[in-house]
Design a protein around this motif. Structure first.
Motif, mmCIF file in Angstrom:
data_model
loop_
_atom_site.group_PDB
_atom_site.id
_atom_site.type_symbol
_atom_site.label_atom_id
_atom_site.label_comp_id
_atom_site.label_asym_id
_atom_site.label_seq_id
_atom_site.Cartn_x
_atom_site.Cartn_y
_atom_site.Cartn_z
ATOM 1 N N ARG B 147 0.846 -1.200 0.000
ATOM 2 C CA ARG B 147 0.000 0.000 0.000
ATOM 3 C C ARG B 147 0.885 1.255 0.000
ATOM 4 N NH1 ARG B 147 -3.916 1.689 -1.851
ATOM 5 N NH2 ARG B 147 -5.106 3.373 -0.902
ATOM 6 N N ARG B 148 1.926 1.218 0.813
ATOM 7 C CA ARG B 148 2.860 2.360 0.865
ATOM 8 C C ARG B 148 3.451 2.617 -0.509
ATOM 9 N NH1 ARG B 148 5.610 3.714 5.998
ATOM 10 N NH2 ARG B 148 7.249 4.548 4.684
ATOM 11 N N LEU B 149 3.930 1.544 -1.139
ATOM 12 C CA LEU B 149 4.563 1.689 -2.452
ATOM 13 C C LEU B 149 3.574 2.231 -3.475
ATOM 14 C CD1 LEU B 149 6.705 -1.570 -2.653
ATOM 15 C CD2 LEU B 149 7.381 0.674 -1.865
ATOM 16 N N GLN B 150 2.333 1.690 -3.442
ATOM 17 C CA GLN B 150 1.320 2.122 -4.404
ATOM 18 C C GLN B 150 1.006 3.610 -4.212
ATOM 19 O OE1 GLN B 150 0.007 0.740 -7.028
ATOM 20 N NE2 GLN B 150 -1.513 2.334 -7.393
ATOM 21 N N LEU B 151 0.913 4.047 -2.948
ATOM 22 C CA LEU B 151 0.620 5.469 -2.693
ATOM 23 C C LEU B 151 1.756 6.350 -3.182
ATOM 24 C CD1 LEU B 151 -1.050 5.317 0.810
ATOM 25 C CD2 LEU B 151 -2.124 5.897 -1.355
ATOM 26 N N ILE B 152 2.998 5.863 -3.033
ATOM 27 C CA ILE B 152 4.145 6.659 -3.486
ATOM 28 C C ILE B 152 4.106 6.816 -4.999
ATOM 29 C CG2 ILE B 152 6.653 6.621 -3.755
ATOM 30 C CD1 ILE B 152 6.754 5.295 -0.980
ATOM 31 N N VAL B 153 3.843 5.725 -5.719
ATOM 32 C CA VAL B 153 3.881 5.852 -7.188
ATOM 33 C C VAL B 153 2.692 6.658 -7.701
ATOM 34 C CG1 VAL B 153 5.218 3.795 -7.652
ATOM 35 C CG2 VAL B 153 2.763 3.619 -7.545
ATOM 36 N N GLU B 154 1.573 6.638 -6.951
ATOM 37 C CA GLU B 154 0.450 7.463 -7.410
ATOM 38 C C GLU B 154 0.827 8.927 -7.384
ATOM 39 O OE1 GLU B 154 -3.163 6.497 -5.301
ATOM 40 O OE2 GLU B 154 -3.029 4.413 -5.992
ATOM 41 N N ARG B 155 1.717 9.290 -6.469
ATOM 42 C CA ARG B 155 2.160 10.676 -6.403
ATOM 43 C C ARG B 155 3.272 10.955 -7.413
ATOM 44 N NH1 ARG B 155 2.996 13.276 -0.651
ATOM 45 N NH2 ARG B 155 0.781 12.915 -0.704
ATOM 46 N N SER B 156 4.225 10.036 -7.528
ATOM 47 C CA SER B 156 5.411 10.343 -8.335
ATOM 48 C C SER B 156 5.263 9.940 -9.799
ATOM 49 C CB SER B 156 6.637 9.644 -7.745
ATOM 50 O OG SER B 156 6.524 8.252 -7.933
ATOM 51 N N GLY B 157 4.372 8.988 -10.088
ATOM 52 C CA GLY B 157 4.181 8.589 -11.484
ATOM 53 C C GLY B 157 5.215 7.621 -12.005
ATOM 54 N N VAL B 158 6.035 7.066 -11.130
ATOM 55 C CA VAL B 158 7.027 6.075 -11.557
ATOM 56 C C VAL B 158 6.351 4.712 -11.605
ATOM 57 C CG1 VAL B 158 9.235 5.010 -10.987
ATOM 58 C CG2 VAL B 158 8.842 7.404 -10.465
ATOM 59 N N THR B 159 6.704 3.904 -12.582
ATOM 60 C CA THR B 159 6.151 2.558 -12.648
ATOM 61 C C THR B 159 7.056 1.612 -11.867
ATOM 62 O OG1 THR B 159 5.523 3.148 -14.881
ATOM 63 C CG2 THR B 159 5.194 0.863 -14.226
ATOM 64 N N GLY B 160 6.441 0.831 -10.991
ATOM 65 C CA GLY B 160 7.232 -0.081 -10.178
ATOM 66 C C GLY B 160 6.948 -1.529 -10.550
ATOM 67 N N PHE B 161 7.989 -2.330 -10.723
ATOM 68 C CA PHE B 161 7.836 -3.760 -10.994
ATOM 69 C C PHE B 161 8.435 -4.512 -9.810
ATOM 70 C CE2 PHE B 161 8.107 -1.713 -15.119
ATOM 71 C CZ PHE B 161 7.020 -2.249 -15.778
ATOM 72 N N ILE B 162 7.617 -5.316 -9.160
ATOM 73 C CA ILE B 162 8.130 -6.071 -8.029
ATOM 74 C C ILE B 162 8.192 -7.534 -8.407
ATOM 75 C CG2 ILE B 162 7.709 -6.740 -5.652
ATOM 76 C CD1 ILE B 162 6.665 -3.935 -5.253
ATOM 77 N N LEU B 163 9.386 -8.064 -8.372
ATOM 78 C CA LEU B 163 9.635 -9.419 -8.827
ATOM 79 C C LEU B 163 9.827 -10.279 -7.588
ATOM 80 C CD1 LEU B 163 10.088 -11.054 -11.294
ATOM 81 C CD2 LEU B 163 12.342 -10.114 -11.513
ATOM 82 N N ARG B 164 8.849 -11.164 -7.334
ATOM 83 C CA ARG B 164 8.918 -11.946 -6.096
ATOM 84 C C ARG B 164 9.251 -13.383 -6.427
ATOM 85 N NH1 ARG B 164 3.643 -10.861 -2.788
ATOM 86 N NH2 ARG B 164 4.864 -12.015 -1.254
ATOM 87 N N GLN B 165 10.400 -13.808 -5.926
ATOM 88 C CA GLN B 165 10.796 -15.190 -6.169
ATOM 89 C C GLN B 165 10.393 -16.045 -4.986
ATOM 90 O OE1 GLN B 165 14.947 -15.938 -6.637
ATOM 91 N NE2 GLN B 165 14.631 -18.130 -6.782
ATOM 92 N N ASN B 166 9.564 -17.055 -5.289
ATOM 93 C CA ASN B 166 9.206 -18.041 -4.290
ATOM 94 C C ASN B 166 8.726 -17.434 -2.970
ATOM 95 O OD1 ASN B 166 8.806 -20.603 -3.668
ATOM 96 N ND2 ASN B 166 10.961 -21.167 -3.394
ATOM 97 N N PRO B 167 7.703 -16.588 -3.009
ATOM 98 C CA PRO B 167 7.270 -15.965 -1.754
ATOM 99 C C PRO B 167 6.655 -16.999 -0.819
ATOM 100 C CG PRO B 167 5.821 -15.356 -3.547
ATOM 101 C CD PRO B 167 6.899 -16.179 -4.148
#
Lengths: 500, 244
Positions: B147-167
């Protein structure tokens, strides 16, 4: 404004230091001894020993005969320089420019410093009090020239302040040796009955030079202030530095934070006016127990934005140990470069490596996780895949262009190739099966081999034959066999990478 | 009457989207063209300025996901820009990026060994306006962090890709999409010929906010994604499943 100098003479430097370290030596006649031509000779004596007629140069056995309870300690070579250097570093509390006088004293350039302590008298009083607190017996003198200050610290009576007007007359009644002359010259002067400076100061210069050499004229001129005398500071003050002495001792994070903010604002203000920026800066905290806490910050581009620099330091504030309290903060610019003010876009576009926002981000990341952890890469002229790229400086303006991409290369490359068990038809067909991490992969499609030789001018070893293979699940790998096929020896296969 | 109702609904939909984190890109924004996949996203375009989550079970999965993301990054970076690649143990082989139209010298690799610093570094990077994108290899991501990350990108407009290996835990996150990329057998131009073809993936869009999840088979052909029309291997796999 004229210059002002303070000379400090630590008369009993070695013995005072010994008493400071070993409390049982307090209140006893104490000497420092050293071997000289097979005899033990005294090279330093404390005040109590001197009262009883013991002086440096005496043989220890003779001194023992005079004072039976004489305590003696062996000399430690290089001790005086070490002690003086430490004291000089500590004296930075009084002034930034402190030099060592190898005859057992310190010389400080205090121009413009005394008023911070409320006048010259209060300043000298503070110096004396601080040294006495440490257990050192000092004699202090302040004058317009190094020569005069030195003369009065050795031959004056008590602490002396010599005004500018009084300088020429004041030194008249000092002995000739106070001019820092060689021993032979002093002896020659004494033989001629010239005991005090006034006896020869008005003599014709040519006569003095003919009889006593040019040195006496130079020393006279230096003492009277006719020519300048350089001072070699122990730690030369940085070109761009700010200091903040504190009246109350600081021992809280909030206090340090405020001090840091103030210093950064001042330093950046100064730099902004000259269009300079910081590349490396040190924040020093001087504690009352003479320890110094240092924090260092580097940036990839010259910057003079105080809020950004503060952010870099912010993480480190909690790691500063204030101890009994911090009395002085210094912010020193180690590396300063001129800032080229580039035209900025009116609307924010996409970042380039040069843009300020990105370099500030990199600084923050580098400060927290280590500057070696943030990298961009450039191609390297080598054949082995793990060496075909190398970290480039983040400051580089020209990105490298010559990336080779004409051969299939994996997305992920293992730092160290991992050995795998392989079944492959001889002599150089691609493998049919391989086992990696207990999982068996049946190879359906393959491409290769691509031979990559070792770089014999760097290291020895076998060449590698690389195969680009795809297993039945569609996963693609990069395998290689080390060396040629031969019937009599075993050849190892390795997994080196994962294709997309 | 019907028409105007549909019109009103469409208009309302458009007004709601920005509130949900889908910002309409300015004229400067690079366009990501995923072919048929475009249609499942709200507004019929690949959402930028949001968090995308990629799940993979092993290193092979990470590699294929990284390849798919690299394809998207190549389109995002068409007009310049810089990408941050944050990982606790980066295995990236930079020269390969040029295969996807990315200049390897425009990718800053950040090695963050500590789990705690990883989230901090990601947040700092996503806050930096003007970055083309940020790719993070991160194992665990809980709802609060996402949620924190999503709120940050909504403000900054940067696209974030989170690559999760074997969570360890695959809980709900605030990411706008969740993808799973697995590699598929490549297609050789003519049957029976040796060699390996273009990289192929099975792209599963498991979750997308305000869109329709789906599954496609894609191939990276030179400069763009292509949908594979028919794939003989898949049929084989289906049969296997029936038997097993």
């Amino acid at each position: 404004m004229g210059k002002r100098f303070v000379a400090i003479w630590l008369r009993y430097l070695q013995t005072d230091w010994l008493v400071r370290r070993h409390h049982h030596l307090k209140g006893v006649p104490l000497v420092v001894k050293a071997q000289d031509h097979g005899r033990m000779v005294i090279i330093a004596a404390n005040a109590l020993a001197r009262e009883q007629g013991i002086d440096s140069g005496m043989v220890l056995a003779d001194a023992r005969a005079v004072v039976p309870n004489l305590a003696s300690v062996d000399d430690e070579p290089g001790l005086i320089e070490r002690l003086l250097t430490n004291l000089a570093n500590w004296c930075i509390y009084f002034t930034p420019t402190v030099a060592i006088d190898p005859t057992g004293g310190l010389m400080m350039d205090v121009s413009g410093c005394a008023h911070l302590w409320g006048g010259e008298e209060a300043y000298l009083k503070e110096i004396r009090a601080r040294f006495t607190q440490l257990g050192y017996d000092v004699q202090v003198a302040m004058a317009d020239t190094i020569g005069t200050a030195w003369a009065f610290s050795r031959y004056g009576k008590g602490d002396t302040i010599i005004d500018k007007a009084a300088q020429a007359t004041a030194i008249q009644y000092l002995p000739a040796a106070s001019l820092r002359l060689e021993n032979e010259v002093v002896e020659k002067l004494q033989k001629l009955g010239l005991y005090q400076v006034k006896d020869f100061i008005h003599m014709p210069r040519t006569a003095l030079r003919r009889r006593f050499g040019t040195n006496i004229l130079q020393r006279l001129d230096q003492t009277l202030g006719n020519i300048d005398e350089p001072i070699v500071a122990v730690n030369p003050p940085a070109e761009y530095a700010e200091r903040l002495p504190c009246i109350d001792l600081i021992s809280t994070a909030t206090g340090i934070r405020i001090a840091l903010e103030k210093l950064l604002n001042r330093l950046c203000n100064q730099l902004q006016k000259q269009q300079k920026g910081l590349r490396e800066v040190i924040f020093k905290c001087y504690r009352t127990d003479y320890q110094v806490q240092e924090k260092r910050v580097e940036t990839i581009r010259p910057g003079n934005n105080p809020s950004h620099l503060f952010k870099l330091f912010e993480e480190m504030i909690s790691s500063i140990a204030p101890g009994p309290g911090i009395e002085l903060f210094i912010l020193e610019a180690v590396k300063v470069e001129s800032v080229v003010v580039a035209n900025t876009n009116m609307w924010a576009g996409s970042c380039t490596l040069q843009s300020q926002a990105l370099s500030e981000l990199i600084d923050r990341l580098a400060t927290r996780v280590g500057s070696s952890s943030v990298k961009i890469y450039k191609p390297s002229e080598e054949y082995l895949p793990e060496r075909s790229f190398k970290p480039a400086a983040l400051q580089d303006d020209e990105p490298a262009e010559n990336w080779r991409c004409n051969r299939p290369r994996p997305m992920l490359l293992l730092h160290q190739p991992e050995p795998v068990d392989v079944m492959a038809p001889v002599p150089d067909y691609p493998p049919m099966l391989f086992q990696y991490r207990k999982k068996r992969h049946k190879i359906v499609k393959a491409d290769g081999p691509e031979r990559i030789e070792q770089q014999w001018w760097l290291q020895r070893g076998e060449h590698r034959d690389y195969y680009y293979v795809e297993d039945e699940e569609g996963c693609r790998y990069w395998l290689f066999r080390s060396g040629h096929y031969a019937l009599d020896k075993k050849h190892q296969w390795f997994l080196h990478g994962f294709f997309v | 009457m019907e028409n105007s109702k549909a019109h009103i609904i469409a208009q309302l939909q458009r007004e709601i989207l920005p509130l949900q984190g889908f910002k309409s890109p300015g004229s400067k924004a690079a366009c990501v063209d995923l072919g048929v996949i475009n249609d499942v996203f709200p507004d019929n375009r690949f959402p930028t300025g949001v968090i995308h989550e990629f799940i993979s079970t092993d290193r092979e999965g990470v590699s294929s996901s990284a390849g798919f993301i690299a394809g998207i990054l190549g389109m995002l970076m068409k007009d310049g820009g810089v990408v941050l690649w944050i990982s606790s143990a980066p295995l990236l082989f930079p020269p390969t990026l040029s295969y996807f139209g990315i200049h390897p010298s425009k990718v800053i690799v950040v090695n963050v060994p500590k789990e705690k610093d990883l989230l901090w570094a990601t947040e700092e990077a996503l806050k930096c306006e003007g970055l083309a994108a940020v790719l993070v290899e991160m194992r665990e991501l809980d709802f609060t962090a996402s949620r924190r990350l999503q709120l940050i990108v909504e403000r900054s407009g940067v696209t974030g890709f989170i690559l999760r290996q074997n969570p360890r835990k695959l809980g709900t996150t605030a990411a706008v999409t969740r993808w799973k990329i697995t590699s598929l057998s490549s297609i050789v131009v003519e049957a029976g010929m040796p060699g390996v073809g273009f990289p192929c993936w099975k792209v599963e869009l498991q979750k997308v906010r305000n869109g329709k999840p789906g599954c496609w088979e894609l191939q990276w052909q030179g400069k763009k994604f292509e949908v594979i029309e028919q794939h003989e291997e898949i049929v084989v796999n289906d049969q296997k499943r029936k038997v097993g």
